[in-house]
Design a protein around this motif. Structure first.
Motif, PDB file in Angstrom:
ATOM      1  N   GLY A   1       0.771  -1.186  -0.020  1.00  0.00           N
ATOM      2  CA  GLY A   1      -0.049  -0.088   0.049  1.00  0.00           C
ATOM      3  C   GLY A   1       0.763   1.477  -0.101  1.00  0.00           C
ATOM      4  N   GLU A   2       2.162   1.092   0.339  1.00  0.00           N
ATOM      5  CA  GLU A   2       2.885   2.261  -0.053  1.00  0.00           C
ATOM      6  C   GLU A   2       2.722   3.235  -1.103  1.00  0.00           C
ATOM      7  OE1 GLU A   2       5.044   4.549   2.239  1.00  0.00           O
ATOM      8  OE2 GLU A   2       5.088   2.712   2.908  1.00  0.00           O
ATOM      9  N   HIS A   3       2.194   4.495  -0.946  1.00  0.00           N
ATOM     10  CA  HIS A   3       2.270   5.772  -1.989  1.00  0.00           C
ATOM     11  C   HIS A   3       1.086   5.008  -2.889  1.00  0.00           C
ATOM     12  CE1 HIS A   3       5.650   7.683  -0.487  1.00  0.00           C
ATOM     13  NE2 HIS A   3       6.376   6.665  -0.673  1.00  0.00           N
ATOM     14  N   GLY A   4       0.272   4.254  -2.475  1.00  0.00           N
ATOM     15  CA  GLY A   4      -1.025   3.696  -3.087  1.00  0.00           C
ATOM     16  C   GLY A   4      -0.595   2.943  -4.143  1.00  0.00           C
ATOM     17  N   ALA A   5       0.679   2.253  -4.209  1.00  0.00           N
ATOM     18  CA  ALA A   5       1.044   1.669  -5.230  1.00  0.00           C
ATOM     19  C   ALA A   5       0.104   0.384  -5.840  1.00  0.00           C
ATOM     20  CB  ALA A   5       2.421   0.888  -5.261  1.00  0.00           C
ATOM     21  N   LEU A   6      -0.347  -0.245  -4.563  1.00  0.00           N
ATOM     22  CA  LEU A   6      -1.386  -1.562  -4.936  1.00  0.00           C
ATOM     23  C   LEU A   6      -2.627  -1.078  -5.621  1.00  0.00           C
ATOM     24  CD1 LEU A   6      -2.245  -4.454  -4.322  1.00  0.00           C
ATOM     25  CD2 LEU A   6      -3.108  -3.419  -2.207  1.00  0.00           C
ATOM     26  N   TRP A   7      -3.238   0.091  -5.370  1.00  0.00           N
ATOM     27  CA  TRP A   7      -4.354   0.603  -5.898  1.00  0.00           C
ATOM     28  C   TRP A   7      -4.142   1.039  -7.307  1.00  0.00           C
ATOM     29  CZ3 TRP A   7      -6.892  -2.033  -2.995  1.00  0.00           C
ATOM     30  CH2 TRP A   7      -6.681  -2.246  -1.566  1.00  0.00           C
ATOM     31  N   VAL A   8      -3.049   1.926  -7.306  1.00  0.00           N
ATOM     32  CA  VAL A   8      -2.800   2.515  -8.835  1.00  0.00           C
ATOM     33  C   VAL A   8      -2.515   1.056  -9.663  1.00  0.00           C
ATOM     34  CG1 VAL A   8      -1.039   3.690 -10.211  1.00  0.00           C
ATOM     35  CG2 VAL A   8      -1.950   4.551  -7.994  1.00  0.00           C
ATOM     36  N   ALA A   9      -1.769   0.209  -9.283  1.00  0.00           N
ATOM     37  CA  ALA A   9      -1.554  -1.133 -10.209  1.00  0.00           C
ATOM     38  C   ALA A   9      -3.054  -1.680 -10.234  1.00  0.00           C
ATOM     39  CB  ALA A   9      -0.755  -1.921  -9.390  1.00  0.00           C
ATOM     40  N   ALA A  10      -3.925  -1.869  -9.503  1.00  0.00           N
ATOM     41  CA  ALA A  10      -5.361  -2.402  -9.416  1.00  0.00           C
ATOM     42  C   ALA A  10      -5.980  -1.564 -10.508  1.00  0.00           C
ATOM     43  CB  ALA A  10      -5.941  -2.374  -8.202  1.00  0.00           C
ATOM     44  N   GLY A  11      -6.039  -0.276 -10.450  1.00  0.00           N
ATOM     45  CA  GLY A  11      -6.735   0.540 -11.376  1.00  0.00           C
ATOM     46  C   GLY A  11      -6.123   0.328 -12.863  1.00  0.00           C
ATOM     47  N   LEU A  12      -5.091   0.495 -13.157  1.00  0.00           N
ATOM     48  CA  LEU A  12      -4.418   0.424 -14.447  1.00  0.00           C
ATOM     49  C   LEU A  12      -4.852  -1.223 -15.015  1.00  0.00           C
ATOM     50  CD1 LEU A  12      -0.960   1.813 -13.958  1.00  0.00           C
ATOM     51  CD2 LEU A  12      -3.013   2.838 -14.921  1.00  0.00           C
ATOM     52  N   ALA A  13      -4.811  -2.382 -14.029  1.00  0.00           N
ATOM     53  CA  ALA A  13      -5.060  -3.462 -14.487  1.00  0.00           C
ATOM     54  C   ALA A  13      -6.531  -3.648 -14.940  1.00  0.00           C
ATOM     55  CB  ALA A  13      -4.725  -4.671 -13.336  1.00  0.00           C
ATOM     56  N   GLY A  14      -7.403  -2.858 -13.984  1.00  0.00           N
ATOM     57  CA  GLY A  14      -8.613  -2.823 -14.554  1.00  0.00           C
ATOM     58  C   GLY A  14      -8.971  -2.229 -15.730  1.00  0.00           C
ATOM     59  N   ALA A  15      -8.058  -0.969 -16.035  1.00  0.00           N
ATOM     60  CA  ALA A  15      -8.558  -0.350 -17.335  1.00  0.00           C
ATOM     61  C   ALA A  15      -7.784  -1.261 -18.514  1.00  0.00           C
ATOM     62  CB  ALA A  15      -7.455   0.741 -17.263  1.00  0.00           C
ATOM     63  N   ALA A  16      -6.830  -2.083 -18.386  1.00  0.00           N
ATOM     64  CA  ALA A  16      -6.428  -2.906 -19.227  1.00  0.00           C
ATOM     65  C   ALA A  16      -7.357  -4.270 -19.436  1.00  0.00           C
ATOM     66  CB  ALA A  16      -4.841  -3.609 -19.045  1.00  0.00           C
ATOM     67  N   ALA A  17      -8.000  -4.593 -18.498  1.00  0.00           N
ATOM     68  CA  ALA A  17      -8.992  -5.981 -18.619  1.00  0.00           C
ATOM     69  C   ALA A  17     -10.272  -5.422 -18.961  1.00  0.00           C
ATOM     70  CB  ALA A  17      -8.896  -6.696 -17.481  1.00  0.00           C
ATOM     71  N   ASP A  18     -10.636  -4.310 -18.645  1.00  0.00           N
ATOM     72  CA  ASP A  18     -12.283  -3.707 -18.876  1.00  0.00           C
ATOM     73  C   ASP A  18     -12.125  -2.627 -19.909  1.00  0.00           C
ATOM     74  OD1 ASP A  18     -14.739  -3.290 -18.887  1.00  0.00           O
ATOM     75  OD2 ASP A  18     -14.635  -2.621 -16.809  1.00  0.00           O
ATOM     76  N   GLY A  19     -11.827  -2.863 -21.422  1.00  0.00           N
ATOM     77  CA  GLY A  19     -11.737  -1.944 -22.450  1.00  0.00           C
ATOM     78  C   GLY A  19     -13.082  -0.995 -22.545  1.00  0.00           C
ATOM     79  N   ALA A  20     -14.140  -1.428 -22.063  1.00  0.00           N
ATOM     80  CA  ALA A  20     -15.306  -0.841 -22.308  1.00  0.00           C
ATOM     81  C   ALA A  20     -15.599   0.297 -21.483  1.00  0.00           C
ATOM     82  CB  ALA A  20     -16.585  -1.823 -22.197  1.00  0.00           C
ATOM     83  N   ARG A  21     -14.716   0.135 -20.232  1.00  0.00           N
ATOM     84  CA  ARG A  21     -14.951   1.070 -19.166  1.00  0.00           C
ATOM     85  C   ARG A  21     -13.629   1.501 -18.854  1.00  0.00           C
ATOM     86  NH1 ARG A  21     -18.258  -1.221 -14.229  1.00  0.00           N
ATOM     87  NH2 ARG A  21     -16.769  -3.127 -14.626  1.00  0.00           N
ATOM     88  N   ARG A  22     -12.537   1.640 -19.826  1.00  0.00           N
ATOM     89  CA  ARG A  22     -11.158   2.085 -19.567  1.00  0.00           C
ATOM     90  C   ARG A  22     -11.120   3.270 -19.071  1.00  0.00           C
ATOM     91  NH1 ARG A  22      -8.725   0.230 -23.993  1.00  0.00           N
ATOM     92  NH2 ARG A  22      -8.154  -1.849 -22.855  1.00  0.00           N
ATOM     93  N   GLY A  23     -11.964   4.223 -19.630  1.00  0.00           N
ATOM     94  CA  GLY A  23     -11.589   5.755 -18.937  1.00  0.00           C
ATOM     95  C   GLY A  23     -12.286   5.838 -17.674  1.00  0.00           C
ATOM     96  N   ALA A  24     -13.099   4.971 -17.155  1.00  0.00           N
ATOM     97  CA  ALA A  24     -13.743   5.159 -15.730  1.00  0.00           C
ATOM     98  C   ALA A  24     -12.575   4.441 -14.799  1.00  0.00           C
ATOM     99  CB  ALA A  24     -15.041   4.182 -15.657  1.00  0.00           C
ATOM    100  N   TRP A  25     -11.983   3.468 -15.393  1.00  0.00           N
ATOM    101  CA  TRP A  25     -10.848   2.893 -14.423  1.00  0.00           C
ATOM    102  C   TRP A  25      -9.782   3.944 -14.284  1.00  0.00           C
ATOM    103  CZ3 TRP A  25     -10.978  -1.276 -11.545  1.00  0.00           C
ATOM    104  CH2 TRP A  25     -11.716  -2.198 -11.389  1.00  0.00           C
ATOM    105  N   LEU A  26      -9.495   4.381 -15.414  1.00  0.00           N
ATOM    106  CA  LEU A  26      -8.145   5.512 -15.306  1.00  0.00           C
ATOM    107  C   LEU A  26      -8.730   6.686 -14.447  1.00  0.00           C
ATOM    108  CD1 LEU A  26      -6.770   4.976 -18.886  1.00  0.00           C
ATOM    109  CD2 LEU A  26      -5.995   4.137 -17.030  1.00  0.00           C
ATOM    110  N   ARG A  27      -9.759   7.028 -14.507  1.00  0.00           N
ATOM    111  CA  ARG A  27     -10.214   8.276 -13.768  1.00  0.00           C
ATOM    112  C   ARG A  27     -10.394   7.824 -12.462  1.00  0.00           C
ATOM    113  NH1 ARG A  27     -13.015   9.166 -18.454  1.00  0.00           N
ATOM    114  NH2 ARG A  27     -14.807   8.317 -17.851  1.00  0.00           N
ATOM    115  N   GLY A  28     -10.737   6.624 -12.211  1.00  0.00           N
ATOM    116  CA  GLY A  28     -10.947   6.149 -10.722  1.00  0.00           C
ATOM    117  C   GLY A  28      -9.522   6.025  -9.969  1.00  0.00           C
ATOM    118  N   THR A  29      -8.472   5.636 -10.802  1.00  0.00           N
ATOM    119  CA  THR A  29      -7.113   5.576 -10.346  1.00  0.00           C
ATOM    120  C   THR A  29      -6.669   6.904 -10.073  1.00  0.00           C
ATOM    121  OG1 THR A  29      -6.910   3.612 -11.724  1.00  0.00           O
ATOM    122  CG2 THR A  29      -4.791   4.725 -11.202  1.00  0.00           C
ATOM    123  N   ALA A  30      -7.017   7.932 -11.053  1.00  0.00           N
ATOM    124  CA  ALA A  30      -6.467   9.386 -10.899  1.00  0.00           C
ATOM    125  C   ALA A  30      -7.144   9.908  -9.394  1.00  0.00           C
ATOM    126  CB  ALA A  30      -6.928  10.322 -12.040  1.00  0.00           C
TER     127      ALA A  30
END
Length: 163
Positions: free
Chosen positions: A29-58
């Motif tokens: 969880g240091e510097h939110g790394a786990l969550w940024v990685a999870a958000g980027l993985a979600g964006a890669a896996a869920d192309g239909a909602r890629r923008g939502a995953w990236l904005r969530g990561t932001a």
């Protein structure tokens, strides 16, 4: 009450399995790394909602940055009455930035259907208490800040209804 709860939870870290899990979760969880990685993985896996995953990561990253700013203003020292299980980047504990990014991820990614994220986020929050580096009020304030940040950004995350 904060001191007593930290003391009791830090004592759980006397079990090597619990200590190992707390260290691993704190590190992830240091510097939110786990969550940024999870958000980027979600964006890669869920192309239909890629923008939502990236904005969530932001949103998660933004919540983390806000917590770091609050920490610099409040400057509450970390618990000194227990031996920490992990080293920390900074000396200040309020609010917990781990809890902030974890709660932001739980709200943002949970809204996208990532059901394992909220329990994992709770485990990261608990790990900071077991590690002896935060008071419960630090974790509660961080979680509230993260959840509020993600909730306030929910409409933007969904692309204003376009995603």
């Amino acid at each position: 009450m904060d001191h007593r709860i930290v003391t009791a939870l830090r004592a759980c870290g006397g079990d090597p399995r619990v200590a190992g899990a707390a260290r691993a979760l704190s590190w992830a969880g240091e510097h939110g790394a786990l969550w940024v990685a999870a958000g980027l993985a979600g964006a890669a896996a869920d192309g239909a909602r890629r923008g939502a995953w990236l904005r969530g990561t932001a949103l998660v990253a933004g919540a983390h940055l806000v917590s770091m700013g609050v920490k610099r203003v409040v400057r509450r020292p970390r618990p000194a009455h227990v031996e920490p299980l992990v080293s920390t980047v900074g000396r200040h504990s309020f609010p917990s930035s781990h809890a902030t990014s974890a709660a932001a991820a739980a709200v943002a990614f949970g809204a996208l259907g990532a059901h394992p994220v909220p329990p994992l986020a709770a485990a990261v929050c608990l790990s900071r208490l077991i590690a002896g580096v935060h008071y419960p009020s630090d974790v509660a304030a961080g979680a509230a800040l993260g959840a509020l940040t993600a909730r306030l950004g929910a409409r933007w995350m969904r692309g204003g209804g376009r995603d």
